[in-house]
Design a protein around this motif. Structure first.
Motif, PDB file in Angstrom:
ATOM      1  N   ARG A 285       0.917  -1.185  -0.069  1.00  0.00           N
ATOM      2  CA  ARG A 285      -0.064  -0.006  -0.084  1.00  0.00           C
ATOM      3  C   ARG A 285       1.021   1.175   0.049  1.00  0.00           C
ATOM      4  NH1 ARG A 285      -2.620  -2.721   4.065  1.00  0.00           N
ATOM      5  NH2 ARG A 285      -4.487  -3.662   3.521  1.00  0.00           N
ATOM      6  N   SER A 286       1.845   1.259   0.845  1.00  0.00           N
ATOM      7  CA  SER A 286       2.694   2.647   1.059  1.00  0.00           C
ATOM      8  C   SER A 286       3.450   2.909  -0.592  1.00  0.00           C
ATOM      9  CB  SER A 286       3.567   2.469   2.055  1.00  0.00           C
ATOM     10  OG  SER A 286       4.696   1.574   1.973  1.00  0.00           O
ATOM     11  N   LEU A 287       3.821   1.637  -1.303  1.00  0.00           N
ATOM     12  CA  LEU A 287       4.633   1.918  -2.337  1.00  0.00           C
ATOM     13  C   LEU A 287       3.563   2.056  -3.511  1.00  0.00           C
ATOM     14  CD1 LEU A 287       7.511  -0.647  -1.626  1.00  0.00           C
ATOM     15  CD2 LEU A 287       7.501   1.624  -1.513  1.00  0.00           C
ATOM     16  N   GLY A 288       2.404   2.163  -3.297  1.00  0.00           N
ATOM     17  CA  GLY A 288       1.477   2.433  -4.190  1.00  0.00           C
ATOM     18  C   GLY A 288       1.174   1.239  -5.207  1.00  0.00           C
ATOM     19  N   ARG A 289       1.185  -0.044  -4.769  1.00  0.00           N
ATOM     20  CA  ARG A 289       1.227  -1.131  -5.820  1.00  0.00           C
ATOM     21  C   ARG A 289      -0.080  -1.849  -5.244  1.00  0.00           C
ATOM     22  NH1 ARG A 289       6.750  -2.380  -7.096  1.00  0.00           N
ATOM     23  NH2 ARG A 289       7.617  -0.630  -7.551  1.00  0.00           N
ATOM     24  N   ASP A 290      -1.424  -1.358  -5.324  1.00  0.00           N
ATOM     25  CA  ASP A 290      -2.401  -1.719  -4.627  1.00  0.00           C
ATOM     26  C   ASP A 290      -3.054  -3.040  -5.527  1.00  0.00           C
ATOM     27  OD1 ASP A 290      -2.292   0.047  -2.684  1.00  0.00           O
ATOM     28  OD2 ASP A 290      -3.652   1.524  -3.670  1.00  0.00           O
ATOM     29  N   HIS A 291      -2.737  -2.882  -6.780  1.00  0.00           N
ATOM     30  CA  HIS A 291      -2.988  -4.001  -7.772  1.00  0.00           C
ATOM     31  C   HIS A 291      -2.509  -5.352  -7.189  1.00  0.00           C
ATOM     32  CE1 HIS A 291       0.576  -3.122  -9.310  1.00  0.00           C
ATOM     33  NE2 HIS A 291       0.996  -4.159  -9.677  1.00  0.00           N
ATOM     34  N   LEU A 292      -1.400  -5.371  -6.505  1.00  0.00           N
ATOM     35  CA  LEU A 292      -1.070  -6.873  -5.910  1.00  0.00           C
ATOM     36  C   LEU A 292      -2.080  -7.089  -4.686  1.00  0.00           C
ATOM     37  CD1 LEU A 292       2.841  -5.899  -5.905  1.00  0.00           C
ATOM     38  CD2 LEU A 292       1.392  -7.317  -7.530  1.00  0.00           C
ATOM     39  N   LEU A 293      -2.851  -6.187  -4.046  1.00  0.00           N
ATOM     40  CA  LEU A 293      -3.561  -6.846  -2.866  1.00  0.00           C
ATOM     41  C   LEU A 293      -4.689  -7.745  -3.434  1.00  0.00           C
ATOM     42  CD1 LEU A 293      -3.639  -3.249  -1.012  1.00  0.00           C
ATOM     43  CD2 LEU A 293      -2.305  -5.197  -0.455  1.00  0.00           C
ATOM     44  N   ASN A 294      -5.074  -8.325  -2.306  1.00  0.00           N
ATOM     45  CA  ASN A 294      -6.377  -9.387  -2.588  1.00  0.00           C
ATOM     46  C   ASN A 294      -7.646  -8.492  -2.662  1.00  0.00           C
ATOM     47  OD1 ASN A 294      -4.697 -11.681  -2.429  1.00  0.00           O
ATOM     48  ND2 ASN A 294      -5.014 -11.842  -0.323  1.00  0.00           N
ATOM     49  N   LYS A 295      -8.491  -8.853  -3.485  1.00  0.00           N
ATOM     50  CA  LYS A 295      -9.785  -8.104  -3.596  1.00  0.00           C
ATOM     51  C   LYS A 295     -10.761  -8.856  -3.142  1.00  0.00           C
ATOM     52  CE  LYS A 295      -7.931  -4.697  -7.229  1.00  0.00           C
ATOM     53  NZ  LYS A 295      -6.594  -4.527  -6.461  1.00  0.00           N
ATOM     54  N   THR A 296     -11.896  -8.246  -2.731  1.00  0.00           N
ATOM     55  CA  THR A 296     -13.043  -9.000  -2.466  1.00  0.00           C
ATOM     56  C   THR A 296     -14.125  -8.527  -3.512  1.00  0.00           C
ATOM     57  OG1 THR A 296     -12.585  -8.986  -0.055  1.00  0.00           O
ATOM     58  CG2 THR A 296     -14.781  -9.358  -0.673  1.00  0.00           C
ATOM     59  N   VAL A 297     -14.490  -9.604  -4.025  1.00  0.00           N
ATOM     60  CA  VAL A 297     -15.601  -9.573  -5.251  1.00  0.00           C
ATOM     61  C   VAL A 297     -16.869 -10.564  -4.467  1.00  0.00           C
ATOM     62  CG1 VAL A 297     -16.340 -10.181  -7.548  1.00  0.00           C
ATOM     63  CG2 VAL A 297     -13.937  -9.747  -6.904  1.00  0.00           C
ATOM     64  N   ARG A 298     -17.924  -9.473  -4.658  1.00  0.00           N
ATOM     65  CA  ARG A 298     -19.136  -9.886  -3.870  1.00  0.00           C
ATOM     66  C   ARG A 298     -20.251 -10.371  -5.381  1.00  0.00           C
ATOM     67  NH1 ARG A 298     -22.503  -7.577   1.002  1.00  0.00           N
ATOM     68  NH2 ARG A 298     -24.564  -8.910   0.480  1.00  0.00           N
ATOM     69  N   ILE A 299     -20.560 -11.596  -5.367  1.00  0.00           N
ATOM     70  CA  ILE A 299     -21.346 -12.002  -6.343  1.00  0.00           C
ATOM     71  C   ILE A 299     -22.889 -12.173  -5.617  1.00  0.00           C
ATOM     72  CG2 ILE A 299     -21.999 -13.891  -7.801  1.00  0.00           C
ATOM     73  CD1 ILE A 299     -18.808 -14.507  -7.784  1.00  0.00           C
ATOM     74  N   GLU A 300     -23.797 -11.459  -6.185  1.00  0.00           N
ATOM     75  CA  GLU A 300     -25.326 -11.399  -5.820  1.00  0.00           C
ATOM     76  C   GLU A 300     -26.077 -11.841  -6.905  1.00  0.00           C
ATOM     77  OE1 GLU A 300     -25.536  -7.310  -4.709  1.00  0.00           O
ATOM     78  OE2 GLU A 300     -25.079  -7.747  -2.433  1.00  0.00           O
ATOM     79  N   THR A 301     -27.215 -12.524  -6.588  1.00  0.00           N
ATOM     80  CA  THR A 301     -28.187 -12.530  -7.412  1.00  0.00           C
ATOM     81  C   THR A 301     -29.179 -11.617  -7.654  1.00  0.00           C
ATOM     82  OG1 THR A 301     -29.686 -13.393  -5.794  1.00  0.00           O
ATOM     83  CG2 THR A 301     -28.283 -15.384  -6.828  1.00  0.00           C
ATOM     84  N   VAL A 302     -29.945 -11.616  -8.691  1.00  0.00           N
ATOM     85  CA  VAL A 302     -30.971 -10.337  -8.847  1.00  0.00           C
ATOM     86  C   VAL A 302     -31.889 -10.083  -7.563  1.00  0.00           C
ATOM     87  CG1 VAL A 302     -32.759  -9.298 -10.242  1.00  0.00           C
ATOM     88  CG2 VAL A 302     -30.775 -10.568 -11.154  1.00  0.00           C
ATOM     89  N   ASP A 303     -32.310 -11.184  -7.126  1.00  0.00           N
ATOM     90  CA  ASP A 303     -33.343 -11.264  -5.988  1.00  0.00           C
ATOM     91  C   ASP A 303     -32.601 -10.626  -4.823  1.00  0.00           C
ATOM     92  OD1 ASP A 303     -35.326 -12.439  -7.338  1.00  0.00           O
ATOM     93  OD2 ASP A 303     -34.930 -14.264  -6.901  1.00  0.00           O
ATOM     94  N   GLU A 304     -31.323 -10.958  -4.472  1.00  0.00           N
ATOM     95  CA  GLU A 304     -30.643 -10.574  -3.324  1.00  0.00           C
ATOM     96  C   GLU A 304     -30.436  -8.913  -3.542  1.00  0.00           C
ATOM     97  OE1 GLU A 304     -27.729 -13.932  -2.052  1.00  0.00           O
ATOM     98  OE2 GLU A 304     -27.166 -13.013  -3.581  1.00  0.00           O
ATOM     99  N   LYS A 305     -29.885  -8.476  -4.631  1.00  0.00           N
ATOM    100  CA  LYS A 305     -29.867  -6.974  -4.874  1.00  0.00           C
ATOM    101  C   LYS A 305     -31.035  -6.201  -4.749  1.00  0.00           C
ATOM    102  CE  LYS A 305     -26.182  -6.915  -8.315  1.00  0.00           C
ATOM    103  NZ  LYS A 305     -25.530  -6.774  -9.425  1.00  0.00           N
ATOM    104  N   ARG A 306     -32.256  -6.900  -5.120  1.00  0.00           N
ATOM    105  CA  ARG A 306     -33.647  -6.040  -4.951  1.00  0.00           C
ATOM    106  C   ARG A 306     -33.881  -5.962  -3.512  1.00  0.00           C
ATOM    107  NH1 ARG A 306     -38.011  -8.480  -3.729  1.00  0.00           N
ATOM    108  NH2 ARG A 306     -37.156 -10.618  -4.330  1.00  0.00           N
TER     109      ARG A 306
END
Length: 126
Positions: A49-70
Motif C-alpha cells: 500500500r505504501s509503495l502504491g502497488r495496490d493491484h497486488l492486494l487481494n480484492k473481495t468480489v461480491r457476487i449477488e443474485t438479482v433477488d438479493e440485490k432487489r
C-alpha cells in the motif's frame, strides 16, 4: 523480576521495494515471509500500500443474485423510511414536551403529575 528484551526489526525502503518487486514477479506473501523472516502477517501488505502497488492486494468480489440485490434495495429503502419516521417522532415528542412545559408555566400546574388523577369512583375510596 527479569525483563524480556524484545527484538524489533526495522526494514529499509530498499529492502521493502525488493520484497514488493518479488511479490510482483509472482512470489506469494507466505513464501516471502518465510524467506526473509518477516513475522507480521500484514507487514508486506502495508508495504504494498505504501509503495502504491495496490493491484497486488487481494480484492473481495461480491457476487449477488438479482433477488438479493432487489432485497437489499428494499431493506435500504425501509431503513431510510424508518429513520425518517423516528426523526419525526422525536420532533413531535419534543414539541409535546415543550407544550406541557409552557402549559405548566402558564397555568401553574404540573400536568404530568395530575394526568389521570380525576375523581375517584364511588364506593372505592382512596
Amino acid at each position: 523480576m527479569t525483563k524480556t528484551v524484545r527484538e524489533f526489526k526495522r526494514y529499509s525502503i530498499g529492502f521493502k521495494k525488493h520484497v514488493v518487486e518479488e511479490l510482483e514477479s509472482g512470489s506469494s506473501y507466505s513464501y516471502l515471509q518465510k524467506k526473509y523472516g518477516i513475522r507480521g502477517s500484514e507487514t508486506i501488505q502495508k508495504w504494498v500500500r505504501s509503495l502504491g502497488r495496490d493491484h497486488l492486494l487481494n480484492k473481495t468480489v461480491r457476487i449477488e443474485t438479482v433477488d438479493e440485490k432487489r432485497r437489499l434495495r428494499e431493506l435500504e429503502e425501509e431503513n431510510r423510511k424508518l429513520k425518517a419516521a423516528l426523526a419525526d417522532s422525536v420532533v413531535a415528542n419534543h414539541m409535546l414536551e415543550t407544550l406541557i412545559k409552557v402549559a405548566n408555566e402558564e397555568y401553574g400546574t404540573d400536568l404530568k403529575k395530575n394526568f389521570g388523577s380525576g375523581p375517584s369512583p364511588k364506593g372505592k375510596g382512596r
